[in-house]
Write an enzyme that holds these catalytic residues in place. Structure first.
Site, PDB file in Angstrom:
ATOM      1  CB  CYS A   1      -1.733  -5.485   5.225  1.00 43.15           C
ATOM      2  SG  CYS A   1      -0.144  -4.658   4.997  1.00 43.15           S
TER       3      CYS A   1
ATOM      4  CB  ILE B   1       4.785   0.921   4.601  1.00 49.21           C
ATOM      5  CG1 ILE B   1       4.642   1.775   3.335  1.00 49.21           C
ATOM      6  CG2 ILE B   1       5.021   1.783   5.842  1.00 49.21           C
ATOM      7  CD1 ILE B   1       5.831   2.588   2.942  1.00 49.21           C
TER       8      ILE B   1
HETATM    9  C1  LIG Z   1       2.402   3.625   0.812  1.00 49.40           C
HETATM   10  C2  LIG Z   1       1.076   2.932   0.987  1.00 49.40           C
HETATM   11  C3  LIG Z   1       0.679   2.538   2.256  1.00 49.40           C
HETATM   12  C4  LIG Z   1      -0.530   1.875   2.444  1.00 49.40           C
HETATM   13  N1  LIG Z   1      -0.920   1.519   3.709  1.00 49.40           N
HETATM   14  C5  LIG Z   1      -2.120   0.923   3.902  1.00 49.40           C
HETATM   15  C6  LIG Z   1      -2.573   0.611   5.216  1.00 49.40           C
HETATM   16  O1  LIG Z   1      -1.914   0.904   6.216  1.00 49.40           O
HETATM   17  N2  LIG Z   1      -3.783   0.009   5.362  1.00 49.40           N
HETATM   18  C7  LIG Z   1      -4.566  -0.280   4.269  1.00 49.40           C
HETATM   19  O2  LIG Z   1      -5.657  -0.804   4.443  1.00 49.40           O
HETATM   20  N3  LIG Z   1      -4.171   0.012   3.013  1.00 49.40           N
HETATM   21  C8  LIG Z   1      -2.967   0.617   2.807  1.00 49.40           C
HETATM   22  N4  LIG Z   1      -2.573   0.933   1.516  1.00 49.40           N
HETATM   23  C9  LIG Z   1      -3.462   0.611   0.381  1.00 49.40           C
HETATM   24  C10 LIG Z   1      -4.286   1.830  -0.039  1.00 49.40           C
HETATM   25  O3  LIG Z   1      -5.146   2.246   1.002  1.00 49.40           O
HETATM   26  C11 LIG Z   1      -5.116   1.528  -1.299  1.00 49.40           C
HETATM   27  O4  LIG Z   1      -5.967   0.447  -1.027  1.00 49.40           O
HETATM   28  C12 LIG Z   1      -4.264   1.179  -2.509  1.00 49.40           C
HETATM   29  O5  LIG Z   1      -3.098   1.946  -2.512  1.00 49.40           O
HETATM   30  C13 LIG Z   1      -4.991   1.379  -3.828  1.00 49.40           C
HETATM   31  O6  LIG Z   1      -5.287   2.731  -4.071  1.00 49.40           O
HETATM   32  P1  LIG Z   1      -4.395   3.713  -4.989  1.00 49.40           P
HETATM   33  O7  LIG Z   1      -4.094   2.986  -6.258  1.00 49.40           O
HETATM   34  O8  LIG Z   1      -5.235   4.922  -5.177  1.00 49.40           O
HETATM   35  O9  LIG Z   1      -3.152   3.997  -4.212  1.00 49.40           O
HETATM   36  C14 LIG Z   1      -1.356   1.593   1.314  1.00 49.40           C
HETATM   37  C15 LIG Z   1      -0.949   2.002   0.044  1.00 49.40           C
HETATM   38  C16 LIG Z   1       0.246   2.668  -0.131  1.00 49.40           C
HETATM   39  C17 LIG Z   1       0.639   3.093  -1.512  1.00 49.40           C
END
Ligand SMILES: Cc1cc2nc3c(=O)[nH]c(=O)nc-3n(C[C@H](O)[C@H](O)[C@H](O)COP(=O)(O)O)c2cc1C
Ligand SMILES: Cc1cc2nc3c(=O)[nH]c(=O)nc-3n(C[C@H](O)[C@H](O)[C@H](O)COP(=O)(O)OP(=O)(O)OC[C@H]3O[C@@H](n4cnc5c(N)ncnc54)[C@H](O)[C@@H]3O)c2cc1C
Ligand code: FES
Lengths: 303, 299
Positions: A130, A71
């Site tokens: 990030c 993103i």
């Molecule tokens: C589309 C998307 C956008 C994300 N944007 C951020 C963000 O802006 N800041 C952040 O700290 N983590 C961001 N993440 C990471 C998530 O907060 C999380 O750490 C990661 O997706 C693992 O969790 P999950 O497997 O349940 O998705 C993003 C993840 C996804 C999939």
């Protein structure tokens, strides 16, 4: 009914299931499905100092039991968050955590300064992990000295509970964990996404416009769980565990590995009701197993 | 209101190799969905494949409570969908996005569908016909086997023009050629008639057929709107033709989506503000329909 209340170093929540940053926007879209105050805490989309347009598309690529995203921190900037998003969230009685991102140490400081005293804000989560931006981003989270420095700088400007979000793209995550805790991190959240890629064999090119992206979803759960388990043994601060959680069983594994709370990320994309469902199932499981509080299962799998 | 629906699968039939038509019993969706909106279909329970798949609403029948999807098998998700048997419950999220819009005027409109982009034009054509409009539909695809809906458009009383890249049906080549021919002929005709009327009433001066005249000419024919759906290069080409004739267009876009509801920022598109600055919008919730005039084309 089991007690779901948790208090993580001053971050008081009615239940231990948060929405992971970037996977819940600023809550508005999900409020159409359920009252978002039901979420233990909403970690909003990553904020930058100035508004940010993000990366070119494609930004999304599906992978086995997971997805890549690049993103690139598209967000309206910290000032728009303070003037529009936060007041709306507070009005919904949501428990809000600001996820902050910087291209430089000064950016992090300035954002923290602007957030200080914001009415209704419960905590700050510093994203030093990030993988989707060229300047800053993960760079801050893969070097212990740099991670410590970011923590020290933000700590100076905030009295809120300070969460540092760790990157899994490191050799030894406990080293980074210790470094940030020594500079005043109150809580650690992990994991952010794992750097990965997909190649489109039809075009013979990487599928994502930015070539690489961050992997999340069920595919990363074993890695995330292992890292939570390691960090829980290395430091003495509460942990918010995340990575691939899609149901209560996943969440319970994280609690047992040492997390005091969990966050649900891309599961909310597939099933917008994921978070309330997990809270409900968790409560039922605790009752069924005879636990009085969710706090009783934290760290059960540790030595 | 967007919501999750447990729809019952009534029909899942091959129209051509790799091309399927699916009918689902989903009364709320059928009643609330609008042409141009889409749904996200859950492939299975166990999260592999993880993401829902987006499909445009290709049929809406509030009376029978049915919706229709037309899909091409291109990968894992659509492959699994093509195996589904009737009677199965399908988890769908929708209706999503903002659909096409139209005025109450009984004027004339042009529809252009490329490949699977034909699907959402079916309910659109029906609504436009119900609103009393004259509808001409241009359909294009790689070959005849991938064209669909021709009879349905005819039954609604639409004129239909076809183009295939391999020439197996209709014009050989891209749809933009017959589209441009049509617009040009319409515009010339109206310019000609106007000039003729002027000269007959004695106040005539000869018209030079400049582009400006053609642009004015088309507006006088009663064609005020073009609707298109298809892959991005198709939309770009169609919108370029429309702009040459000052014909306003509404284009329905596709982009890779994770959430479909506006939360993940995965489906970005660049849109021009009125002051010329650019903003990033979401195809899923701000679109999928945008006007040809507002889209900032990259590359
Ligand atoms: C589309 C998307 C956008 C994300 N944007 C951020 C963000 O802006 N800041 C952040 O700290 N983590 C961001 N993440 C990471 C998530 O907060 C999380 O750490 C990661 O997706 C693992 O969790 P999950 O497997 O349940 O998705 C993003 C993840 C996804 C999939
Ligand atoms: C708003 C919208 C409406 C659509 N309407 C239709 C329709 O009516 N009929 C139809 O056949 N197809 C339609 N598509 C395209 C359709 O979503 C894809 O063909 C489908 O998701 C492919 O899934 P798969 O698992 O078979 O392919 P895979 O390639 O295995 O899918 C992998 C991932 O890429 C995504 N993806 C692949 N191709 C596309 C694409 N062209 N657009 C968006 N995402 C894609 C998938 O959703 C999935 O997340 C539409 C897309 C959008 C965005
Ligand atoms: S698909 Fe998530 S914002 Fe559009």
């Amino acid at each position: 009914m089991a007690d779901l209340n948790v208090n993580l170093a001053g971050l008081q929540m009615a239940n231990p299931v948060l929405a992971a940053s970037g996977c819940f926007g600023f809550g508005r879209e999900f409020n159409d499905f359920f009252p978002i105050r039901q979420v233990g805490g909403i970690m909003v989309k990553g904020l930058t100092l100035a508004p940010c347009a993000g990366n070119p598309t494609p930004r999304i690529a599906e992978t086995p039991a997971g997805m890549l995203n690049s993103i690139g921190l598209q967000n309206p900037g910290v000032d728009a968050f303070l003037s529009t998003e936060l007041p709306w969230l507070v009005q919904q009685e949501a428990s809000v955590v600001a996820n902050i991102n910087g291209h430089s140490l000064e950016d992090f400081e300035e954002i923290a300064r602007r957030l200080q005293g914001a009415p209704g804000l419960k905590a700050i989560e510093v994203n030093i992990s990030c993988p989707n931006v060229s300047h800053g981003g993960m760079f801050f989270g893969t070097d212990p000295a740099m991670a410590a420095e970011v923590t020290r700088r933000v700590r100076k400007h905030t009295t809120l509970p300070l969460i540092i979000k760790l990157s899994p793209n490191v050799t030894d995550i406990t080293e980074i964990a210790r470094a940030v805790v020594s500079e005043g991190a109150d809580i650690l959240s992990l994991i952010n996404t794992l750097l990965g890629m997909v190649i489109d064999i039809k075009t013979r090119k990487p599928l994502l416009a930015r070539k690489v992206g961050g992997l999340s979803g069920p595919a990363v759960k074993p890695v995330a769980l292992r890292m939570v388990w390691q960090v829980a043994q290395a430091v003495d601060v509460p942990i918010i565990g995340m990575g691939g959680i899609t149901n209560a069983q996943d969440a319970i594994e994280f609690f047992m590995a040492g997390a005091s709370a969990v966050a649900v990320g891309c599961s909310s994309f597939v099933e917008p009701m994921s978070i309330p469902q997990i809270i409900h199932e968790l409560s039922a499981w605790l009752d069924q197993e005879g636990y009085a509080s969710v706090r009783d299962i934290v760290g059960l799998a540790l030595e | 209101m967007k919501a999750i629906h447990q729809a019952s699968l009534l029909k899942n039939k091959a129209l051509a190799p790799h091309l399927y038509e699916m009918e689902l019993l989903a009364p709320t969706l059928a009643a609330e969905g609008k042409p141009g909106q889409f749904v996200m279909v859950r492939i299975n329970e166990n999260r592999d494949p993880l993401l829902r798949r987006p499909f445009g609403l290709a049929g809406l029948d509030p009376e029978s409570g049915r919706i229709r999807l037309i899909y091409q098998v291109v990968g894992r998700g659509t492959q699994q969908m093509s195996q589904w048997r009737t009677g199965r419950t399908v988890d769908i999220l929708g209706p999503l996005g903002k659909g096409f819009t139209w005025t109450g005027e009984s004027d004339r409109v042009i529809l252009a569908g490329g490949g699977l982009g034909i699907a959402p034009l079916l309910p659109l054509a029906q609504s436009l016909r119900d609103a009393g409009k004259d509808v001409i539909v241009f359909l294009g695809s790689r070959s005849e086997a991938l064209l669909f809906g021709i009879d349905a458009f005819h039954e609604m009383g639409c004129q239909v023009q076809l183009a295939t890249e391999d020439g197996s049906c209709g014009f050989k080549g891209f749809l933009t050629t017959p589209l441009e021919h049509f617009l040009c002929a319409q515009a010339l005709d109206s310019v000609f008639l106007k000039a003729k009327a002027a000269s007959e009433s004695g106040q005539g001066h000869t018209h030079s057929h400049t582009h400006v005249n053609l642009r004015e000419g088309l507006a006088q024919t009663g064609y005020h709107q073009l609707y298109a759906c298809g892959p991005a290069p198709f939309l770009k080409a169609v919108s370029a033709v429309a702009q040459r004739y000052a014909l306003p267009s509404q284009l329905s876009f596709e982009e890779r989506m994770a959430c479909g509801i506006g939360a993940c920022m995965g489906c970005a598109i660049q849109i021009k503000n009125e002051d010329g600055t650019i903003k990033t919008c979401r195809v899923c919730s701000d679109g999928p329909v945008f006007t040809g005039e507002e889209v900032q084309w990259n590359g």
